[in-house]
Design a protein around this motif. Structure first.
Motif, short mmCIF file in Angstrom:
data_model
loop_
_atom_site.label_atom_id
_atom_site.label_comp_id
_atom_site.label_asym_id
_atom_site.label_seq_id
_atom_site.Cartn_x
_atom_site.Cartn_y
_atom_site.Cartn_z
N LEU A 1 35.77 42.63 39.96
CA LEU A 1 36.66 42.18 41.02
C LEU A 1 36.05 41.00 41.77
O LEU A 1 36.77 40.09 42.19
CB LEU A 1 36.99 43.32 41.99
N ARG B 1 39.27 43.67 46.87
CA ARG B 1 38.87 45.07 46.64
C ARG B 1 39.78 46.04 47.40
O ARG B 1 40.18 47.08 46.86
CB ARG B 1 37.42 45.27 47.06
N TYR C 1 40.34 48.97 35.81
CA TYR C 1 39.02 48.48 36.21
C TYR C 1 38.02 48.64 35.07
O TYR C 1 37.21 47.75 34.82
CB TYR C 1 38.53 49.21 37.45
#
Length: 109
Positions: A21, A36, A54
């Protein structure tokens, strides 16, 4: 927004877990913490799909060449890209002078 054709999406050194991220935030010129928080909200709303996404991002996005981890170095070596280790600056051994060491006194019962 200014575009740079040489810009590449890589994992960031500004990392919490894997840097995926943080790397996306650097690529988009966003604040990593804002991304985030948005990602956590997306994960909650999507009933955990963000966790799977993710893991996929962490596996797909490469490390920066100077931060290449073990698996990235192995991948580069298998492709013939990194045949030798990068030159590292070696520092001489540090010596400490005029040091006096004493044991702590034992307590007698």
């Amino acid at each position: 927004m200014k575009t740079n054709s040489k810009r590449k999406l890589t994992k960031s050194t500004n990392r919490v877990l894997t840097g995926a991220l943080g790397g996306i935030a650097e690529y988009l010129n966003w604040n990593a913490n804002v991304l985030r928080v948005l990602y956590v909200i997306l994960t909650i709303v999507s009933h955990g799909f963000g966790i799977l996404l993710y893991i996929l991002l962490a596996a797909i996005i490469p490390n920066k060449p100077e931060n290449a981890g073990f698996f990235e170095q192995m991948r580069q070596a298998s492709q013939g890209g990194a045949t030798s280790q990068p030159a590292r600056k070696t520092k001489g051994r540090k010596e400490i002078h005029n040091v006096h060491e004493e044991d702590e006194p034992r307590h007698q019962d």
